[in-house]
Scaffold this active site. Structure first.
Site, PDB file in Angstrom:
ATOM      1  N   PRO A 132       0.838  -1.216   0.000  1.00  0.00           N
ATOM      2  CA  PRO A 132       0.000   0.000   0.000  1.00  0.00           C
ATOM      3  C   PRO A 132       0.869   1.261   0.000  1.00  0.00           C
ATOM      4  O   PRO A 132       1.950   1.284   0.606  1.00  0.00           O
ATOM      5  CB  PRO A 132      -0.791  -0.120   1.314  1.00  0.00           C
ATOM      6  CG  PRO A 132      -0.664  -1.554   1.729  1.00  0.00           C
ATOM      7  CD  PRO A 132       0.667  -2.009   1.226  1.00  0.00           C
ATOM      8  N   THR A 137       5.720   9.343   2.854  1.00  0.00           N
ATOM      9  CA  THR A 137       6.557  10.077   3.808  1.00  0.00           C
ATOM     10  C   THR A 137       7.221   9.183   4.851  1.00  0.00           C
ATOM     11  O   THR A 137       7.845   9.683   5.780  1.00  0.00           O
ATOM     12  CB  THR A 137       5.723  11.146   4.541  1.00  0.00           C
ATOM     13  OG1 THR A 137       4.623  10.509   5.209  1.00  0.00           O
ATOM     14  CG2 THR A 137       5.199  12.193   3.583  1.00  0.00           C
ATOM     15  N   SER A 202       4.338  16.076   9.232  1.00  0.00           N
ATOM     16  CA  SER A 202       4.280  15.713   7.805  1.00  0.00           C
ATOM     17  C   SER A 202       2.919  15.992   7.179  1.00  0.00           C
ATOM     18  O   SER A 202       2.625  15.477   6.092  1.00  0.00           O
ATOM     19  CB  SER A 202       4.583  14.217   7.659  1.00  0.00           C
ATOM     20  OG  SER A 202       3.623  13.456   8.396  1.00  0.00           O
ATOM     21  N   ALA A 216       0.006   7.137  14.403  1.00  0.00           N
ATOM     22  CA  ALA A 216       0.600   8.471  14.364  1.00  0.00           C
ATOM     23  C   ALA A 216       0.198   9.338  15.556  1.00  0.00           C
ATOM     24  O   ALA A 216      -0.766   9.062  16.264  1.00  0.00           O
ATOM     25  CB  ALA A 216       0.201   9.166  13.062  1.00  0.00           C
ATOM     26  N   GLU A 266       1.239  -1.142   9.449  1.00  0.00           N
ATOM     27  CA  GLU A 266       2.269  -0.668   8.502  1.00  0.00           C
ATOM     28  C   GLU A 266       2.258  -1.419   7.164  1.00  0.00           C
ATOM     29  O   GLU A 266       3.307  -1.711   6.592  1.00  0.00           O
ATOM     30  CB  GLU A 266       3.655  -0.759   9.134  1.00  0.00           C
ATOM     31  CG  GLU A 266       3.818   0.126  10.364  1.00  0.00           C
ATOM     32  CD  GLU A 266       5.243   0.146  10.890  1.00  0.00           C
ATOM     33  OE1 GLU A 266       6.175   0.057  10.065  1.00  0.00           O
ATOM     34  OE2 GLU A 266       5.426   0.239  12.118  1.00  0.00           O
ATOM     35  N   GLY A 270      -2.687  -5.729   5.400  1.00  0.00           N
ATOM     36  CA  GLY A 270      -3.733  -5.374   4.454  1.00  0.00           C
ATOM     37  C   GLY A 270      -3.660  -3.909   4.068  1.00  0.00           C
ATOM     38  O   GLY A 270      -2.710  -3.200   4.410  1.00  0.00           O
ATOM     39  N   TYR A 476      12.208  13.941  20.460  1.00  0.00           N
ATOM     40  CA  TYR A 476      12.641  13.933  19.058  1.00  0.00           C
ATOM     41  C   TYR A 476      14.138  14.233  19.022  1.00  0.00           C
ATOM     42  O   TYR A 476      14.582  15.206  19.641  1.00  0.00           O
ATOM     43  CB  TYR A 476      11.936  15.049  18.307  1.00  0.00           C
ATOM     44  CG  TYR A 476      11.079  14.617  17.141  1.00  0.00           C
ATOM     45  CD1 TYR A 476      11.662  14.177  15.955  1.00  0.00           C
ATOM     46  CD2 TYR A 476       9.693  14.690  17.206  1.00  0.00           C
ATOM     47  CE1 TYR A 476      10.875  13.820  14.873  1.00  0.00           C
ATOM     48  CE2 TYR A 476       8.895  14.325  16.127  1.00  0.00           C
ATOM     49  CZ  TYR A 476       9.494  13.897  14.965  1.00  0.00           C
ATOM     50  OH  TYR A 476       8.720  13.539  13.890  1.00  0.00           O
TER      51      TYR A 476
END
Length: 560
Positions: A132, A137, A202, A216, A266, A270, A476
């Site tokens: 998929p 990104t 993103s 996310a 991920e 599917g 981060y």
């Protein structure tokens, strides 16, 4: 980002407020702090022109005819759908994509959920691999086809599945197709006076389906929640049928939650085609803010206390000193006489009158959202807590600029490549008790590993605390190294990243907060969920996808 005729760095285009204007402090920061000579450049090479021949399964191609908008065998289009945005992938794109690298054999564009159902059934019947594709990104090698795969591989690009199918204002829910990009999703919901409130860095290019597939998180999760808090129901087309919860209800007790099988999968189980999410009215007020702290530890303690009192505003992000100085270097050129004078006064106010050291200062950017009364109350509580930790309220314009920089900072990586630097960002989650020490030790490990790998110059290593939870934080990291003169920059940079992640685990951090695992972090999965956890995930994969149609290779290796 580019160099102007007079040698100053500026942001091209017109998408961001800083676009078009020069950034007069950036060049001196790059040359002084990073030791990079901007006159020495490493321009990208020519675009790839030769591609491996497509493997074609003619029975499959014949059977799906009429169940897509278009199908492409173009070499460049196939390559574009075979990579994400890791530093390693961008390096190869700039300086020579390996001619032997496996890429998808065709790109198929379904029109709707029913097309996807039919295409997946045909793939199962004809033993064709499906990967998929949303916005491309991924920063985990999530789209790279397995090098050894001999079956036909198609990229199922959901680009045309980009609608808000319906909005229910009574239930405050919306049904959204998986291919809708974040920025367009926001615009479409604004037409109803609503917001999902999910703003990942993103958001310009990532898609709704990708958010579900990677579990996310957005910058405003404090007010609206992460994707798992927002998702009411999802649909995923698998090799054995459509996986979904039948009732669109706020909560259900019917065994393990099916949504949590879909989220974080991920692309390995599917294709996510659509989902129903919670929506909220657009906020009445949005106010930006900034707070300066004498030391990083003060800022961390402040964020921890804000979380303890559950006083988090919509967004609260703390940068370390390295990133604070970097942020100052990204300030646009001040106009006239009064603005530079004001900047000088502000700097004097912080350093001389408050006694803050320039090489220790850190800053938090804040976004307050809600009704006028809510915002007022949030401001009072947050600024009162900041004072307890030696915080000084700064100009709100810095808060706005810091928030907007989040979206445009990704473009700096292309500029970094141009001047011989390879850079990446990655994230983790960690308990409050380990947050400050993890930040310190990971940066130290990056510097030590850089020396051991004989990387030229000093690496750039910085961090920011981006989310405040009851029990811990999201951190981060941003790292960069000079690659000119290295025999194998990609291998060296991968070693540097691996060392940083190894140190994260040693400090009690997680494999990922919201980017996912892909193939990039797969070697850490046993450390993350244990051997029993890996076996459980393999069992789910074996049941849902027994012939490994979704053979992207992300997260875990399937049972043989």
């Amino acid at each position: 980002f580019a160099l102007s005729q007079n040698g100053e760095v500026y942001l091209t285009g017109n998408r961001y407020p800083s676009a078009g204007g020069e950034l007069p402090l950036l060049r001196s920061w790059v040359e002084g702090d990073l030791g990079i000579d901007l006159k020495v450049v490493t321009p990208s090479g020519p675009a790839p022109s030769t591609f491996p021949a497509s493997i074609r399964n003619e029975e499959f191609l014949k059977s799906i005819n009429g169940y897509f908008d278009k199908i492409s065998f173009d070499g460049m289009e196939r390559l574009q759908h075979s990579h994400g945005h890791t530093a390693q992938e961008i390096y190869f794109l700039r300086y020579g994509w390996p001619s032997s690298a496996r890429i998808v054999d065709a790109v198929v564009y379904p029109r709707n959920h029913d097309d996807v159902v039919y295409i997946v059934k045909a793939a199962v019947t004809n033993n064709v691999v499906v990967i998929p594709y949303g916005g491309g990104t991924t920063v985990t090698f999530g789209l790279q086809p397995p090098q050894e795969e001999t079956r036909m591989i198609i990229s199922l690009a959901l680009t045309l599945m980009n609608k808000v199918k319906w909005v229910n204002k009574k239930n405050m829910t919306a049904c959204i197709e998986a291919g809708l990009r974040g920025i367009e999703l926001s615009k479409k919901l604004e037409e109803y006076g609503l917001t999902m409130g999910h703003e990942p860095d993103s958001a310009e290019f990532s898609t709704f389906g990708g958010w579900i597939a990677t579990r996310a998180s957005g910058m405003k999760k404090n007010r609206y929640g992460n994707i798992e808090d927002l998702l009411v129901n999802a649909k995923m087309v698998t090799p054995i049928g459509v996986l979904t919860r039948e009732a669109h209800v706020p909560r259900v007790s019917s065994g393990p939650d099916i949504n949590h099988v879909i989220m974080g999968s991920e692309g390995s189980l599917g294709v996510i085609t659509e989902g129903i999410v919670k929506v909220r009215p657009l906020p009445e007020y949005r106010i930006f803010g900034a707070i300066v702290f004498p030391k990083f530890e003060d800022g961390v303690n402040f964020m921890r206390e804000v979380a303890y009192h559950r006083a988090q505003p919509a967004s609260l992000r703390l940068v370390d000193n390295e990133q604070f100085k970097f942020g100052q270097a990204l300030k646009p050129k001040a106009s006239g006489f009064i603005h530079p004078l004001l900047d000088l006064v502000k700097k004097k106010y912080i350093t001389s009158w408050h006694g803050f050291e320039v090489h220790q200062i850190t800053a938090a950017t804040v976004v307050f959202e809600g009704s006028k009364e809510e915002v007022k109350q949030q401001q009072q509580q947050v600024y009162a807590i900041s004072k307890k930790h030696r915080g000084v309220k700064a100009d709100a314009a810095n808060g706005r600029r810091g928030y907007e920089l989040t979206f445009m900072i990704a473009y700096l990586r292309d500029f970094a490549f141009q001047i011989g630097m390879m850079s990446e960002s990655f994230e983790t989650s960690v308990p409050w008790s380990n947050t400050a020490i993890l930040c310190q030790r990971v940066k130290e490990r990056v510097r030590l590993t850089s020396r051991l790998l004989k990387v030229p110059g000093e690496p750039f290593a910085s961090c920011r605390v981006t989310q405040a939870y009851d029990v811990g934080s999201c951190v981060y990291f941003y790292i960069a190294m000079q690659f000119q003169g290295l025999d194998d920059p990609v291998h060296t940079f991968s070693e540097l990243e691996h060392a940083a992640r190894d140190e994260i685990f040693k400090c009690g951090g997680s494999i990922s907060h919201h980017h996912g695992v892909g193939k990039h972090r797969k070697s850490f999965m046993k450390q993350s969920v244990g051997e029993t956890g890996v076996t459980t995930l393999q069992g789910i994969k074996q049941t849902i996808d027994p012939t490994n149609i979704f053979a992207c290779g992300n997260i875990i290796d399937p049972k043989q």
